[in-house]
Design a protein around this motif. Sequence first.
Motif, PDB file in Angstrom:
ATOM      1  N   ALA A  20       1.021  -0.857   0.099  1.00 43.34           N
ATOM      2  CA  ALA A  20       0.481   0.079  -0.097  1.00 43.34           C
ATOM      3  C   ALA A  20       0.886   0.735   0.138  1.00 43.34           C
ATOM      4  O   ALA A  20       0.838   2.652  -0.856  1.00 43.34           O
ATOM      5  CB  ALA A  20      -0.593   0.270   1.458  1.00 43.34           C
ATOM      6  N   GLU A  21       2.233   1.221   0.732  1.00 42.35           N
ATOM      7  CA  GLU A  21       3.372   2.539   0.430  1.00 42.35           C
ATOM      8  C   GLU A  21       3.256   2.346  -0.515  1.00 42.35           C
ATOM      9  O   GLU A  21       3.519   4.079  -0.748  1.00 42.35           O
ATOM     10  CB  GLU A  21       4.166   2.163   1.655  1.00 42.35           C
ATOM     11  N   ALA A  22       3.927   1.611  -1.125  1.00 44.04           N
ATOM     12  CA  ALA A  22       4.327   1.551  -2.101  1.00 44.04           C
ATOM     13  C   ALA A  22       3.643   2.200  -3.721  1.00 44.04           C
ATOM     14  O   ALA A  22       3.384   3.254  -4.721  1.00 44.04           O
ATOM     15  CB  ALA A  22       4.955   0.466  -2.897  1.00 44.04           C
ATOM     16  N   GLN A  23       2.887   1.472  -3.661  1.00 44.76           N
ATOM     17  CA  GLN A  23       0.958   2.021  -4.210  1.00 44.76           C
ATOM     18  C   GLN A  23       0.696   4.068  -4.410  1.00 44.76           C
ATOM     19  O   GLN A  23       0.706   4.603  -5.095  1.00 44.76           O
ATOM     20  CB  GLN A  23      -0.420   1.325  -4.081  1.00 44.76           C
ATOM     21  N   ALA A  24       1.171   4.062  -2.855  1.00 45.22           N
ATOM     22  CA  ALA A  24       0.708   6.215  -2.334  1.00 45.22           C
ATOM     23  C   ALA A  24       1.435   5.949  -3.541  1.00 45.22           C
ATOM     24  O   ALA A  24       1.378   7.588  -4.062  1.00 45.22           O
ATOM     25  CB  ALA A  24       0.403   5.589  -1.228  1.00 45.22           C
ATOM     26  N   ARG A  25       2.978   6.369  -2.737  1.00 47.34           N
ATOM     27  CA  ARG A  25       3.848   6.197  -3.377  1.00 47.34           C
ATOM     28  C   ARG A  25       4.106   6.810  -5.371  1.00 47.34           C
ATOM     29  O   ARG A  25       4.359   7.937  -5.857  1.00 47.34           O
ATOM     30  CB  ARG A  25       5.536   6.208  -3.052  1.00 47.34           C
ATOM     31  N   LEU A  26       3.568   5.895  -5.563  1.00 47.37           N
ATOM     32  CA  LEU A  26       2.859   5.490  -7.069  1.00 47.37           C
ATOM     33  C   LEU A  26       2.129   6.500  -7.979  1.00 47.37           C
ATOM     34  O   LEU A  26       2.280   7.099  -8.625  1.00 47.37           O
ATOM     35  CB  LEU A  26       2.640   4.400  -7.415  1.00 47.37           C
ATOM     36  N   GLU A  27       1.328   6.648  -6.682  1.00 46.24           N
ATOM     37  CA  GLU A  27      -0.092   7.261  -7.066  1.00 46.24           C
ATOM     38  C   GLU A  27       0.434   8.713  -6.783  1.00 46.24           C
ATOM     39  O   GLU A  27       0.060   9.968  -7.632  1.00 46.24           O
ATOM     40  CB  GLU A  27      -1.312   6.868  -6.094  1.00 46.24           C
ATOM     41  N   ARG A  28       1.773   9.001  -6.324  1.00 50.19           N
ATOM     42  CA  ARG A  28       2.221  11.178  -6.162  1.00 50.19           C
ATOM     43  C   ARG A  28       2.994  11.122  -6.956  1.00 50.19           C
ATOM     44  O   ARG A  28       2.657  12.230  -7.515  1.00 50.19           O
ATOM     45  CB  ARG A  28       2.677  10.769  -5.261  1.00 50.19           C
ATOM     46  N   THR A  29       2.885  10.234  -7.869  1.00 41.35           N
ATOM     47  CA  THR A  29       3.839  10.971  -9.227  1.00 41.35           C
ATOM     48  C   THR A  29       2.907  10.973 -10.619  1.00 41.35           C
ATOM     49  O   THR A  29       3.612  11.806 -11.515  1.00 41.35           O
ATOM     50  CB  THR A  29       4.013   9.312  -9.669  1.00 41.35           C
ATOM     51  N   ARG A  30       1.076  11.387  -9.920  1.00 45.70           N
ATOM     52  CA  ARG A  30      -0.092  11.828 -11.249  1.00 45.70           C
ATOM     53  C   ARG A  30       0.035  12.849 -10.215  1.00 45.70           C
ATOM     54  O   ARG A  30      -0.678  13.176  -9.025  1.00 45.70           O
ATOM     55  CB  ARG A  30      -0.692  10.817 -11.414  1.00 45.70           C
ATOM     56  N   ILE A  31       0.649  14.473 -10.693  1.00 43.73           N
ATOM     57  CA  ILE A  31      -0.128  15.953 -10.139  1.00 43.73           C
ATOM     58  C   ILE A  31      -1.333  16.074 -10.482  1.00 43.73           C
ATOM     59  O   ILE A  31      -1.732  15.980 -11.175  1.00 43.73           O
ATOM     60  CB  ILE A  31       1.182  16.505 -10.520  1.00 43.73           C
ATOM     61  N   ILE A  32      -2.641  15.631  -9.946  1.00 44.80           N
ATOM     62  CA  ILE A  32      -3.725  16.279  -9.787  1.00 44.80           C
ATOM     63  C   ILE A  32      -4.503  17.215  -9.383  1.00 44.80           C
ATOM     64  O   ILE A  32      -3.903  17.659  -8.311  1.00 44.80           O
ATOM     65  CB  ILE A  32      -4.190  14.848  -9.394  1.00 44.80           C
ATOM     66  N   ALA A  33      -5.043  17.777  -9.904  1.00 44.12           N
ATOM     67  CA  ALA A  33      -6.372  19.181  -9.236  1.00 44.12           C
ATOM     68  C   ALA A  33      -6.997  18.762  -8.502  1.00 44.12           C
ATOM     69  O   ALA A  33      -8.054  17.648  -8.038  1.00 44.12           O
ATOM     70  CB  ALA A  33      -7.380  19.138 -10.273  1.00 44.12           C
ATOM     71  N   PRO A  34      -6.271  18.935  -6.860  1.00 37.99           N
ATOM     72  CA  PRO A  34      -7.505  18.560  -5.742  1.00 37.99           C
ATOM     73  C   PRO A  34      -9.122  19.373  -5.554  1.00 37.99           C
ATOM     74  O   PRO A  34      -9.567  18.520  -5.257  1.00 37.99           O
ATOM     75  CB  PRO A  34      -6.453  19.377  -4.616  1.00 37.99           C
ATOM     76  N   VAL A  35      -9.425  20.553  -6.598  1.00 39.12           N
ATOM     77  CA  VAL A  35     -10.714  21.019  -6.663  1.00 39.12           C
ATOM     78  C   VAL A  35     -10.720  21.507  -7.651  1.00 39.12           C
ATOM     79  O   VAL A  35      -9.955  21.605  -8.948  1.00 39.12           O
ATOM     80  CB  VAL A  35     -10.545  22.020  -5.914  1.00 39.12           C
ATOM     81  N   GLU A  36     -12.258  21.909  -8.645  1.00 40.98           N
ATOM     82  CA  GLU A  36     -12.216  22.120  -9.556  1.00 40.98           C
ATOM     83  C   GLU A  36     -11.859  23.775  -9.628  1.00 40.98           C
ATOM     84  O   GLU A  36     -12.631  24.628  -8.362  1.00 40.98           O
ATOM     85  CB  GLU A  36     -13.407  21.558  -9.726  1.00 40.98           C
ATOM     86  N   GLY A  37     -11.698  24.181 -10.772  1.00 39.06           N
ATOM     87  CA  GLY A  37     -11.164  26.232 -10.988  1.00 39.06           C
ATOM     88  C   GLY A  37     -10.882  26.004 -11.957  1.00 39.06           C
ATOM     89  O   GLY A  37     -10.456  24.670 -12.820  1.00 39.06           O
ATOM     90  N   THR A  38      -9.896  27.292 -12.059  1.00 40.91           N
ATOM     91  CA  THR A  38      -8.543  27.846 -12.977  1.00 40.91           C
ATOM     92  C   THR A  38      -7.424  27.690 -12.793  1.00 40.91           C
ATOM     93  O   THR A  38      -7.325  27.946 -11.526  1.00 40.91           O
ATOM     94  CB  THR A  38      -9.561  29.041 -13.005  1.00 40.91           C
ATOM     95  N   VAL A  39      -6.460  27.350 -13.786  1.00 38.91           N
ATOM     96  CA  VAL A  39      -5.525  27.422 -13.391  1.00 38.91           C
ATOM     97  C   VAL A  39      -4.793  29.140 -13.994  1.00 38.91           C
ATOM     98  O   VAL A  39      -4.979  29.427 -15.137  1.00 38.91           O
ATOM     99  CB  VAL A  39      -4.419  26.979 -14.503  1.00 38.91           C
ATOM    100  N   LEU A  40      -3.780  28.751 -12.917  1.00 44.79           N
ATOM    101  CA  LEU A  40      -3.523  30.815 -12.296  1.00 44.79           C
ATOM    102  C   LEU A  40      -2.605  30.508 -12.948  1.00 44.79           C
ATOM    103  O   LEU A  40      -2.454  31.260 -14.207  1.00 44.79           O
ATOM    104  CB  LEU A  40      -3.655  30.993 -11.242  1.00 44.79           C
ATOM    105  N   THR A  41      -1.285  30.152 -12.957  1.00 50.64           N
ATOM    106  CA  THR A  41      -0.155  29.597 -13.294  1.00 50.64           C
ATOM    107  C   THR A  41       0.496  28.424 -13.135  1.00 50.64           C
ATOM    108  O   THR A  41      -0.140  27.406 -12.559  1.00 50.64           O
ATOM    109  CB  THR A  41       0.979  30.340 -11.679  1.00 50.64           C
ATOM    110  N   ARG A  42       1.393  28.408 -13.752  1.00 48.86           N
ATOM    111  CA  ARG A  42       1.840  26.750 -14.512  1.00 48.86           C
ATOM    112  C   ARG A  42       3.567  27.018 -15.135  1.00 48.86           C
ATOM    113  O   ARG A  42       3.504  27.510 -15.616  1.00 48.86           O
ATOM    114  CB  ARG A  42       1.254  26.440 -16.223  1.00 48.86           C
ATOM    115  N   ARG A  43       3.662  25.786 -13.761  1.00 48.49           N
ATOM    116  CA  ARG A  43       5.463  26.141 -13.618  1.00 48.49           C
ATOM    117  C   ARG A  43       6.055  25.010 -14.089  1.00 48.49           C
ATOM    118  O   ARG A  43       7.441  24.564 -14.089  1.00 48.49           O
ATOM    119  CB  ARG A  43       5.982  26.556 -12.560  1.00 48.49           C
TER     120      ARG A  43
END
Length: 417
Positions: free
Chosen positions: A216-239
Amino acid sequence: MGTNPEHIMSTPEGQDDQVTWIARERTLQPVEASQPPFVLTPPAQQSRRWKWTAGAIAAALIIALLAWKLMAGRANPHTTLADRGGIPLISVIIPGQQAVTSSVSFTGAIAARYDMPIANEGDTGRIVAVNAEAGDHVRRGQLLAKIDDSVLVQQVNRLAAALEQARAQAALSAAEYKRALGVEAAGALSAEDIEKRRATALTDAANVKVAAAQLAEAQARLERTRIIAPVEGTVLTRRAEVGQIANPGGEPLFRVASGGEVEMRGQIAEQDLAQVKTGQAATVYLTGIEQPFSGQVRLLGAIIDPQTRLGDIRIQLKPDPALRPGAFARAVVAVAKASRPVLPQTAVMADANGSYVLLVDSASRVERRPVRVSGTTDSGVIIAEGLTGSERVVATAGGFLRDGETVSIAPAAAGGT
């Protein structure tokens, strides 16, 4: 021989001129001049003296001419009405009272109401994909960027296999312990063997839990390689950029405005903060956009900065594509409605003592009256204190009058407006 008389020689023969001999007892007689004495002056010296005399005369004439011009120029100096002793003719206005709205204005900037920074929360990795741009509207859970997960995928697979082994071993140990309990009554196994099989079954069952937790720990670390939007909204900046190394705890890769809600943030003076209340209507103006935006006061700061004597204020606005975070804005909050005298700007003056106006009393004398200005409108300057509206106020050129000076009111402006 000093005592004997001197011997006087006789005139030589053949000499006609008489020779006079001077004895001790004879005195010397002065010789009279045949012509009166005179002094000769060189011609060059006389020429220089005439030049100096002519130069002095010319200089005197020039000085006299300049003095005459100066005296002629001062003969008719410009005089003011007060210097001539005349009574100034002025125009006055009786402002009365008008229904005005008192307001508080301030400046600030547009900002997202909930500005959420999104960064890498997992292990350090290289960004392999970026799926969002600034200005995009994203849904909750939508993939924004992807970090390389080639190593973590293999770790997850290994731990998954280890979990299967642990489960198989736990199942075997549990079966052996169950059989031992079945022959315990017949005395085929000693109590010690039965206890060992029970302990082995419990250990293998615990190993299953450990393997499952590691997976489960390894799967969580694998999931964190995906940067996802925590809420619905508008992207203000992208770096985030492809190939960039994303470190945990580094600068945000994205900033998202939750729900697309925006507001204006500013600061107002301490004396104005006491008049503003939450829920009051506000009008926001942006540079370069003629259309105003309506909003209302959402939040007032709980403290006042002791250095600047300013407090925070936030104006809630409706989402609009023109309301871009970071834009400079000016807001006006209507705080009260009342009847106040309104004067033209030419009638209100100010100096080191503050704002004031000039009135004309019943004796036609000028009177200075201090006033407090609360704002301006298209009609003129709003007077909050100092006037009732029935006074005769000097409309223009008040700076040329003195307090207590007698004036004459022009008939065309006697009735006021």
